[in-house]
Design a protein around this motif. Structure first.
Motif, mmCIF file in Angstrom:
data_model
loop_
_atom_site.group_PDB
_atom_site.id
_atom_site.type_symbol
_atom_site.label_atom_id
_atom_site.label_comp_id
_atom_site.label_asym_id
_atom_site.label_seq_id
_atom_site.Cartn_x
_atom_site.Cartn_y
_atom_site.Cartn_z
ATOM 1 N N VAL A 116 0.865 -1.180 0.000
ATOM 2 C CA VAL A 116 0.000 0.000 0.000
ATOM 3 C C VAL A 116 0.903 1.231 0.000
ATOM 4 O O VAL A 116 1.767 1.374 0.872
ATOM 5 C CB VAL A 116 -0.912 0.021 1.244
ATOM 6 N N VAL A 117 0.733 2.120 -0.991
ATOM 7 C CA VAL A 117 1.654 3.249 -1.167
ATOM 8 C C VAL A 117 0.913 4.575 -1.099
ATOM 9 O O VAL A 117 -0.121 4.764 -1.765
ATOM 10 C CB VAL A 117 2.390 3.155 -2.521
ATOM 11 N N ARG A 118 1.457 5.493 -0.309
ATOM 12 C CA ARG A 118 0.969 6.870 -0.263
ATOM 13 C C ARG A 118 2.166 7.794 -0.464
ATOM 14 O O ARG A 118 3.210 7.624 0.171
ATOM 15 C CB ARG A 118 0.285 7.166 1.073
ATOM 16 N N HIS A 119 1.988 8.792 -1.343
ATOM 17 C CA HIS A 119 3.093 9.712 -1.633
ATOM 18 C C HIS A 119 2.532 11.065 -2.047
ATOM 19 O O HIS A 119 1.447 11.148 -2.634
ATOM 20 C CB HIS A 119 3.979 9.143 -2.750
ATOM 21 N N SER A 120 3.284 12.110 -1.755
ATOM 22 C CA SER A 120 2.834 13.462 -2.079
ATOM 23 C C SER A 120 2.988 13.805 -3.554
ATOM 24 O O SER A 120 2.456 14.808 -4.021
ATOM 25 C CB SER A 120 3.608 14.496 -1.239
ATOM 26 N N GLY A 127 -0.311 12.651 -4.514
ATOM 27 C CA GLY A 127 -0.387 14.034 -4.954
ATOM 28 C C GLY A 127 -1.812 14.480 -5.177
ATOM 29 O O GLY A 127 -2.708 14.198 -4.383
ATOM 30 N N ALA A 128 -2.037 15.177 -6.285
ATOM 31 C CA ALA A 128 -3.375 15.623 -6.651
ATOM 32 C C ALA A 128 -4.001 14.679 -7.675
ATOM 33 O O ALA A 128 -4.979 15.034 -8.328
ATOM 34 C CB ALA A 128 -3.322 17.047 -7.213
ATOM 35 N N HIS A 129 -3.447 13.463 -7.772
ATOM 36 C CA HIS A 129 -3.913 12.527 -8.795
ATOM 37 C C HIS A 129 -5.179 11.794 -8.366
ATOM 38 O O HIS A 129 -6.280 12.144 -8.788
ATOM 39 C CB HIS A 129 -2.791 11.532 -9.136
ATOM 40 N N GLU A 130 -5.036 10.764 -7.519
ATOM 41 C CA GLU A 130 -6.201 9.982 -7.090
ATOM 42 C C GLU A 130 -6.034 9.450 -5.666
ATOM 43 O O GLU A 130 -4.927 9.365 -5.135
ATOM 44 C CB GLU A 130 -6.456 8.806 -8.046
#
Length: 310
Positions: free
Chosen positions: A104-108, A130-133
């Motif tokens: 599970v990945v979260r990134h700015s 980021g501002a993607h999804e």
């Protein structure tokens, strides 16, 4: 869906969304038991790779994995070899060599989960980039609406706030439109440009018009740095024009529900009394986040494919 990535709602078909939501409704029952645990993913390993701070998303993924009896590893970039200038992709390859069943990945930065997925054999789940999804947030929001309304097809949903920079808004637009809802977006022209209509939504710069006869109102968290700069003149003006209170909510349907992905800027997006009580379903969203993420882990991490499908 086993072995596949979940990088965004844009990539999914309506049938995929419905399958995830149906599975999540079954997972909700686990949370009602005295012993909130099933052996479904016993022996599987889930790695939470969070490069950006998070409370709700990271905690709910951890609880979801543990309720399915998986071994959950929370990776902290601050104490890893990334501090020694190891690249993100090299770190991902090292983790993949340990044979996890899902990461599970979260990134700015938008696109980082996709880059990691390209080098991993294990399925990758985007927990916000980021501002993607932010696909699992949109799915838990859909689950909450289903729980409250019994359907999504034919409903009208209004999303209010900084839609331009919001990954939550983008994923929700894709999800609700694919499931048959009409989606409206509202906010200042600097936050909701008319170009948003290419996503199949109706754009409003009047909150009253945007709320007229809607079933669901979703308020977005506004970044404070955007409230005192070029996007809006001040916090006070934004709250007066686009903040939601019970008086403004009267323009929506009598049984309309109010949602927010959290954390809430009280007195800015939502009045205090509206944030804490019905028709707010904010805590229901948090509760449903665990069941939804259980469903996603169950569907994607059931086994580790030697070659990723898709």
């Amino acid at each position: 869906m086993i072995g596949q990535d979940l990088l965004g709602i844009e990539d999914l078909e309506r049938g995929d969304l419905e399958r995830i939501l149906e599975t999540a409704t079954h997972m909700q029952e686990v949370g009602l038991r005295d012993v909130k645990k099933v052996p479904t993913l016993r022996g599987r390993t889930i790695i939470n790779l969070f490069f950006e701070p998070s409370t709700r998303t990271r905690t709910s993924f951890e609880i979801a994995g543990k309720r399915l009896s998986a071994d959950v590893i929370n990776f902290s970039p601050g104490s890893s070899s990334l501090k020694k200038e190891e690249s993100i992709l090299d770190t991902a390859k090292v983790l993949d060599a340990m044979a996890p069943d899902a990461v599970v990945v979260r990134h700015s930065v938008a696109g980082v989960p996709k880059r990691i997925a390209d080098v991993l054999e294990a399925p990758v789940i985007n927990a916000g980039d980021g501002a993607h999804e932010h696909p699992t947030q949109a799915l838990l929001d859909c689950l909450t609406v289903l729980q409250e309304k019994g359907r999504i097809d034919g409903l009208t949903v209004t999303i209010v706030g900084d839609v331009l920079h919001s990954r939550v808004a983008r994923s929700n637009i894709y999800a609700f439109t694919k499931l048959g809802a009409e989606v409206r977006v509202a906010g200042p022209p600097t936050m909701v440009p008319s170009s948003m209509e290419v996503l199949g939504v109706k754009t409003f710069h009047s909150l009253r018009e945007a709320l007229d006869g809607v079933d669901v109102v979703m308020m977005l968290r506004i970044q404070h740095e955007r409230l005192s700069g070029a996007l809006v003149p001040s916090v006070r003006e934004y709250a007066a024009t686009f903040g939601l209170d019970r008086e403004k909510l009267r323009y929506a349907k009598d049984d309309a529900i109010v949602m927010h992905p959290g954390p809430v800027n009280r007195g800015v997006e939502l009045a205090n009394d509206l944030a804490d009580r019905r028709p707010s379903v904010v805590l229901d969203q948090v509760r449903n986040g665990v069941a939804l993420r259980m469903a996603v882990l169950y569907l994607l991490a059931g086994r580790r494919s030697p070659v990723k499908e898709g």
